[in-house]
Design an enzyme around this catalytic site. Structure first.
Site, PDB file in Angstrom:
ATOM      1  N   GLU A   1       0.390 -22.468  61.371  1.00  0.00           N
ATOM      2  CA  GLU A   1       0.208 -22.150  59.748  1.00  0.00           C
ATOM      3  C   GLU A   1       1.492 -21.666  59.241  1.00  0.00           C
ATOM      4  OE1 GLU A   1      -2.109 -19.518  57.710  1.00  0.00           O
ATOM      5  OE2 GLU A   1      -2.607 -20.853  56.105  1.00  0.00           O
TER       6      GLU A   1
ATOM      7  N   HIS B   1     -10.646 -17.130  49.361  1.00  0.00           N
ATOM      8  CA  HIS B   1     -10.376 -16.014  50.014  1.00  0.00           C
ATOM      9  C   HIS B   1     -11.053 -14.895  49.343  1.00  0.00           C
ATOM     10  CE1 HIS B   1      -7.029 -18.460  51.518  1.00  0.00           C
ATOM     11  NE2 HIS B   1      -7.297 -17.841  52.659  1.00  0.00           N
TER      12      HIS B   1
ATOM     13  N   LYS C   1     -12.099 -24.187  53.328  1.00  0.00           N
ATOM     14  CA  LYS C   1     -11.859 -23.171  54.258  1.00  0.00           C
ATOM     15  C   LYS C   1     -12.532 -21.990  53.177  1.00  0.00           C
ATOM     16  CE  LYS C   1      -8.126 -20.022  55.449  1.00  0.00           C
ATOM     17  NZ  LYS C   1      -6.762 -19.896  55.225  1.00  0.00           N
TER      18      LYS C   1
ATOM     19  N   GLN D   1      -7.145 -10.374  62.191  1.00  0.00           N
ATOM     20  CA  GLN D   1      -6.622 -11.298  63.173  1.00  0.00           C
ATOM     21  C   GLN D   1      -6.192 -10.804  64.721  1.00  0.00           C
ATOM     22  OE1 GLN D   1      -3.066 -13.682  61.967  1.00  0.00           O
ATOM     23  NE2 GLN D   1      -4.393 -14.613  60.563  1.00  0.00           N
TER      24      GLN D   1
ATOM     25  N   LYS E   1     -26.856   4.880  71.475  1.00  0.00           N
ATOM     26  CA  LYS E   1     -27.473   4.977  72.784  1.00  0.00           C
ATOM     27  C   LYS E   1     -29.104   5.458  72.396  1.00  0.00           C
ATOM     28  CE  LYS E   1     -23.709   5.319  76.138  1.00  0.00           C
ATOM     29  NZ  LYS E   1     -23.036   6.167  77.503  1.00  0.00           N
TER      30      LYS E   1
ATOM     31  N   ASN F   1     -28.109   2.595  77.711  1.00  0.00           N
ATOM     32  CA  ASN F   1     -26.954   1.675  77.311  1.00  0.00           C
ATOM     33  C   ASN F   1     -26.757   0.160  77.680  1.00  0.00           C
ATOM     34  OD1 ASN F   1     -26.661   1.665  80.188  1.00  0.00           O
ATOM     35  ND2 ASN F   1     -24.575   2.515  80.440  1.00  0.00           N
TER      36      ASN F   1
ATOM     37  N   ASP G   1     -25.473   4.274  83.279  1.00  0.00           N
ATOM     38  CA  ASP G   1     -24.738   5.400  83.493  1.00  0.00           C
ATOM     39  C   ASP G   1     -25.170   6.226  84.630  1.00  0.00           C
ATOM     40  OD1 ASP G   1     -22.951   4.720  81.592  1.00  0.00           O
ATOM     41  OD2 ASP G   1     -23.935   5.915  79.943  1.00  0.00           O
TER      42      ASP G   1
ATOM     43  N   ASN H   1     -21.862  25.684  80.950  1.00  0.00           N
ATOM     44  CA  ASN H   1     -21.367  25.100  79.846  1.00  0.00           C
ATOM     45  C   ASN H   1     -20.749  26.098  78.945  1.00  0.00           C
ATOM     46  OD1 ASN H   1     -21.326  22.621  78.109  1.00  0.00           O
ATOM     47  ND2 ASN H   1     -22.650  23.687  76.785  1.00  0.00           N
TER      48      ASN H   1
ATOM     49  N   THR I   1     -21.252  26.402  75.815  1.00  0.00           N
ATOM     50  CA  THR I   1     -22.372  27.156  74.963  1.00  0.00           C
ATOM     51  C   THR I   1     -23.530  27.051  75.736  1.00  0.00           C
ATOM     52  OG1 THR I   1     -21.500  25.902  73.140  1.00  0.00           O
ATOM     53  CG2 THR I   1     -23.505  26.609  72.981  1.00  0.00           C
TER      54      THR I   1
ATOM     55  N   ARG J   1     -27.077  25.709  75.308  1.00  0.00           N
ATOM     56  CA  ARG J   1     -27.273  24.404  75.448  1.00  0.00           C
ATOM     57  C   ARG J   1     -27.573  23.858  76.844  1.00  0.00           C
ATOM     58  NH1 ARG J   1     -22.682  20.029  73.211  1.00  0.00           N
ATOM     59  NH2 ARG J   1     -23.972  18.269  73.159  1.00  0.00           N
TER      60      ARG J   1
ATOM     61  N   GLY K   1     -13.305   9.401  87.327  1.00  0.00           N
ATOM     62  CA  GLY K   1     -14.190   8.725  86.444  1.00  0.00           C
ATOM     63  C   GLY K   1     -14.072   6.974  86.249  1.00  0.00           C
TER      64      GLY K   1
ATOM     65  N   GLN L   1     -20.938   1.500  86.317  1.00  0.00           N
ATOM     66  CA  GLN L   1     -21.809   1.333  84.971  1.00  0.00           C
ATOM     67  C   GLN L   1     -21.749  -0.350  84.708  1.00  0.00           C
ATOM     68  OE1 GLN L   1     -21.079   0.833  81.860  1.00  0.00           O
ATOM     69  NE2 GLN L   1     -19.002   1.022  81.852  1.00  0.00           N
TER      70      GLN L   1
HETATM   71  P1  NAP Z   1     -20.220  15.232  74.286  1.00  0.00           P
HETATM   72  O1  NAP Z   1     -21.518  14.986  74.298  1.00  0.00           O
HETATM   73  O2  NAP Z   1     -19.660  15.528  73.127  1.00  0.00           O
HETATM   74  O3  NAP Z   1     -20.331  16.805  75.433  1.00  0.00           O
HETATM   75  C1  NAP Z   1     -19.093  17.179  75.635  1.00  0.00           C
HETATM   76  C2  NAP Z   1     -19.314  18.534  76.479  1.00  0.00           C
HETATM   77  O4  NAP Z   1     -17.950  18.824  76.704  1.00  0.00           O
HETATM   78  C3  NAP Z   1     -19.992  19.380  75.889  1.00  0.00           C
HETATM   79  O5  NAP Z   1     -20.600  20.096  76.939  1.00  0.00           O
HETATM   80  C4  NAP Z   1     -19.149  20.660  75.299  1.00  0.00           C
HETATM   81  O6  NAP Z   1     -19.267  21.855  75.512  1.00  0.00           O
HETATM   82  C5  NAP Z   1     -18.092  20.385  76.453  1.00  0.00           C
HETATM   83  N1  NAP Z   1     -16.556  20.776  75.885  1.00  0.00           N
HETATM   84  C6  NAP Z   1     -15.918  20.050  75.011  1.00  0.00           C
HETATM   85  N2  NAP Z   1     -14.949  20.810  74.562  1.00  0.00           N
HETATM   86  C7  NAP Z   1     -14.665  21.763  75.404  1.00  0.00           C
HETATM   87  C8  NAP Z   1     -13.758  22.802  75.630  1.00  0.00           C
HETATM   88  N3  NAP Z   1     -12.713  22.885  75.062  1.00  0.00           N
HETATM   89  N4  NAP Z   1     -14.131  23.847  76.674  1.00  0.00           N
HETATM   90  C9  NAP Z   1     -15.416  23.693  77.239  1.00  0.00           C
HETATM   91  N5  NAP Z   1     -16.141  22.786  77.173  1.00  0.00           N
HETATM   92  C10 NAP Z   1     -15.822  21.834  76.257  1.00  0.00           C
HETATM   93  O7  NAP Z   1     -19.428  13.998  75.381  1.00  0.00           O
HETATM   94  P2  NAP Z   1     -19.854  13.123  76.199  1.00  0.00           P
HETATM   95  O8  NAP Z   1     -20.571  12.000  75.652  1.00  0.00           O
HETATM   96  O9  NAP Z   1     -21.051  13.813  77.163  1.00  0.00           O
HETATM   97  O10 NAP Z   1     -18.745  12.559  76.988  1.00  0.00           O
HETATM   98  C11 NAP Z   1     -18.041  13.627  77.908  1.00  0.00           C
HETATM   99  C12 NAP Z   1     -17.022  13.207  78.822  1.00  0.00           C
HETATM  100  O11 NAP Z   1     -17.512  12.129  79.693  1.00  0.00           O
HETATM  101  C13 NAP Z   1     -15.761  12.286  78.279  1.00  0.00           C
HETATM  102  O12 NAP Z   1     -14.591  13.141  78.415  1.00  0.00           O
HETATM  103  C14 NAP Z   1     -15.809  11.003  78.712  1.00  0.00           C
HETATM  104  O13 NAP Z   1     -14.524  10.778  79.233  1.00  0.00           O
HETATM  105  C15 NAP Z   1     -16.614  11.015  79.843  1.00  0.00           C
HETATM  106  N6  NAP Z   1     -17.504   9.995  80.064  1.00  0.00           N
HETATM  107  C16 NAP Z   1     -17.058   9.041  81.191  1.00  0.00           C
HETATM  108  C17 NAP Z   1     -17.694   7.922  81.415  1.00  0.00           C
HETATM  109  C18 NAP Z   1     -17.141   6.940  82.235  1.00  0.00           C
HETATM  110  O14 NAP Z   1     -17.754   5.866  82.276  1.00  0.00           O
HETATM  111  N7  NAP Z   1     -16.412   7.472  83.282  1.00  0.00           N
HETATM  112  C19 NAP Z   1     -18.795   7.559  80.556  1.00  0.00           C
HETATM  113  C20 NAP Z   1     -19.107   8.182  79.589  1.00  0.00           C
HETATM  114  C21 NAP Z   1     -18.357   9.727  79.198  1.00  0.00           C
HETATM  115  P3  NAP Z   1     -20.246  22.633  74.207  1.00  0.00           P
HETATM  116  O15 NAP Z   1     -21.874  22.083  74.652  1.00  0.00           O
HETATM  117  O16 NAP Z   1     -20.052  24.140  74.401  1.00  0.00           O
HETATM  118  O17 NAP Z   1     -19.903  22.139  72.881  1.00  0.00           O
END
Ligand code: NAP
Length: 519
Positions: A32, A115, A140, A203, A291, A316, A339, A390, A392, A395, A482, A489
């Site tokens: 186009e 459009h 279109k 696009q 999820k 998932n 996962d 952890n 926190t 948690r 990772g 997965q």
């Molecule tokens: P999430 O639910 O947000 O959990 C994040 C975790 O990281 C919490 O325990 C948090 O602690 C902690 N955290 C974050 N910042 C921090 C810091 N500055 N110091 C210390 N702890 C800290 O995240 P999610 O979904 O579980 O994902 C987490 C990771 O898993 C991601 O980085 C991702 O790359 C990885 N992942 C990989 C795959 C794969 O297929 N390889 C799939 C899924 C996820 P608090 O509880 O204290 O906040």
């Protein structure tokens, strides 16, 4: 046949000729030429004469999202003068035909277009009827998708067309209408020459259309898969699964499916997409933030759900099995969590042990978020002694209390105590060290007592070699990236959908080629 048309803004002849040549080389079968920025027949006519591909000539006015400020009559005169040689179609706005009282020049076939750059036009069906009853050869209709569900209306228009039709949705939520245009028999779809250079929002490039979204393989019976999430455009899953379909010869296409946060949005997406005849929706990956919504939806539908996915609280993967009747409304749904299996496999395969052998291991899970929860549930299920570290602490304590005693013992500890730990396996599930903060490690600089018997698994895949994995290598420990979890997965999903062994090595290559090298 649905044409794959590259849209080009013409600014000068040499540049446009070069772009047409690039479009032809990339596999486009039409271009186009948007002449609304040049308005000069000395530029346009030679370009049209020398074009390597059939052209659509379009001079879009400002009031319909273009650049041209000429009056309707002036624009039509320009198109009349320019539409020669290799011009196969001339595009005129439906609105202009309403105001132009004289007969239109005796052009090549006509596309009448409408459009809406803001949303769905209120009188969508009236516009379509007007287009279909007009003298145009191709109708279109293009609008901005408000949600992903708008695409289904575009497919419905294509299914019920009475003449050749282009029905597309713009914007991120409309992306699937551009790809599935071929499945639903549209006259054409548009692609840009390169990412980000399109003439309309949403696009995608011709290279992505061909290589990622399998344009040449798409047909009316192609099965549709996708990843549901928000945001979703960054996802590597389409590149992985579509490469897998290519490798095993599966007639499928895997799409990014932008569904806004919230259970109601997820439910509305599922109900409309599952019930759309002719779509052949066959499998879904589900990611953040859906999820938990996915598990709830499947529970409400009485679907079969893997027990550990229920315990983890997230699904998932959905497998959609159409009944033998082919009526998608009666499809059965099955929900999984691939996962947890990916985490277990990443660890056990590296150690050369069975899942059951984890009962003899002490495992440190760093992080108590979504991925931490998945890891803890899986490890506890197979009897490992698990310590959740952890930032926190509360948690971690809640998570430990929930899964302690399921089969293995689970306790909580503050992150600061990690360097005093003594485990055989360490799994980082925090985001610490993820791109762009690649110099960070959840351990800081103080390492536990690691040796060649220790396994350190970082679930982060970008970068592939995190600071934590470097620390582990320096201490002589075994490491798993990772990427392994990501691949596994996806393998679980692919095999559940296709019933064929997944090409894991292809998945790995796609992921590694897309991840930026560590700075
Ligand atoms: P999430 O639910 O947000 O959990 C994040 C975790 O990281 C919490 O325990 C948090 O602690 C902690 N955290 C974050 N910042 C921090 C810091 N500055 N110091 C210390 N702890 C800290 O995240 P999610 O979904 O579980 O994902 C987490 C990771 O898993 C991601 O980085 C991702 O790359 C990885 N992942 C990989 C795959 C794969 O297929 N390889 C799939 C899924 C996820 P608090 O509880 O204290 O906040």
């Amino acid at each position: 046949m649905t044409h794959l048309c590259v849209a080009i803004f013409v600014d000068d002849v040499a540049m446009a000729q070069n772009q047409i040549a690039q479009a032809a080389a990339a596999g486009a079968d039409m271009v186009e030429l948007r002449i609304d920025r040049v308005l000069d027949t000395n530029i346009i006519t030679p370009l049209v004469h020398t074009s390597l591909l059939p052209c659509i000539l379009t001079c879009r006015p400002k009031w319909e999202g273009g650049h041209c400020e000429l009056s309707d009559d002036e624009r039509l005169r320009l198109l009349d003068a320019a539409a020669t040689g290799n011009t196969h179609y001339v595009d005129v706005e439906l609105e202009s035909t309403r105001h132009h009282f004289g007969p239109l020049p005796a052009w090549r076939p006509l596309i009448f277009s409408s459009h809406d750059f803001v949303g769905r036009p209120n009188l969508l069906y009236n516009i379509v009827v007007e287009l279909e009853q007009s003298s145009c050869n191709v109708a279109k209709i293009v609008w901005t998708a408000r949600t992903i569900r708008d695409n289904l209306e575009a497919f419905e228009l294509l299914q019920n067309r009475s003449k050749p039709m282009i029905a597309l949705c713009m914007g991120e939520a409309g992306l699937i209408s551009r790809i599935l245009a071929k499945k639903f028999g549209a006259f054409l779809t548009f692609a840009s020459l390169e990412s980000g250079t399109g003439t309309a929002p949403g696009q995608i490039s011709i290279a992505d259309m061909k290589k990622i979204y399998r344009w040449d393989k798409l047909g009316a019976e192609t099965r549709v898969y996708g990843v549901v999430g928000s945001p979703i455009m960054h996802s590597m899953s389409p590149a992985i699964h579509n490469a897998g379909f290519d490798t095993v010869g599966h007639d499928g296409v895997y799409l990014p499916l932008l569904v806004e946060p919230g259970y109601e949005s997820f439910k509305a997406f599922m109900e409309t997409f599952l019930n759309f005849d002719g779509l052949h929706l066959s499998g879904l990956s589900v990611t953040i933030p859906h999820k938990e919504n996915c598990l709830r939806y499947l529970q409400e539908k009485g679907a079969e759900i893997e027990p550990l996915a229920r315990a983890i609280g997230t699904v998932n993967t959905i497998v959609i099995d159409p009944l033998a009747t082919g009526n998608s409304k009666l499809a059965t749904l099955r929900g999984f969590n691939t996962d947890y299996a990916a985490i277990l496999d990443a660890v056990t395969i590296k150690l050369g042990i069975r899942r059951e052998d984890l009962a003899g291991y002490r495992v440190a899970v760093i992080g108590a978020g979504g991925t931490g929860r998945t890891a803890v549930a899986a490890l506890a299920h197979y009897g490992a002694t698990t310590i959740v570290y952890n930032r926190t602490l509360e948690r971690a304590e809640e998570l430990a209390a929930e899964f302690n005693g399921h089969s293995g013992k689970v306790v909580a500890a503050p992150l600061a105590k990690l360097c005093d730990s003594c485990c055989q396996i360490y799994i980082n599930t925090t985001s610490v060290g993820m791109h762009p903060n690649v110099n960070e490690s959840p351990l800081g600089d103080q390492l536990p007592r690691w040796s060649s018997d220790t396994l350190v698994f970082d679930t982060i895949y970008n970068p592939m070699r995190t600071r934590l994995l470097q620390q582990a290598e320096e201490a002589g420990a075994k490491t798993v990236s990772g990427v392994e979890m990501f691949v596994r997965q996806a393998v679980g999903q692919f095999e559940a959908w296709t019933g064929k062994p997944a090409p894991a090595e292809v998945f790995r290559q796609v992921i590694e080629s897309r991840l930026r090298p560590r700075d």
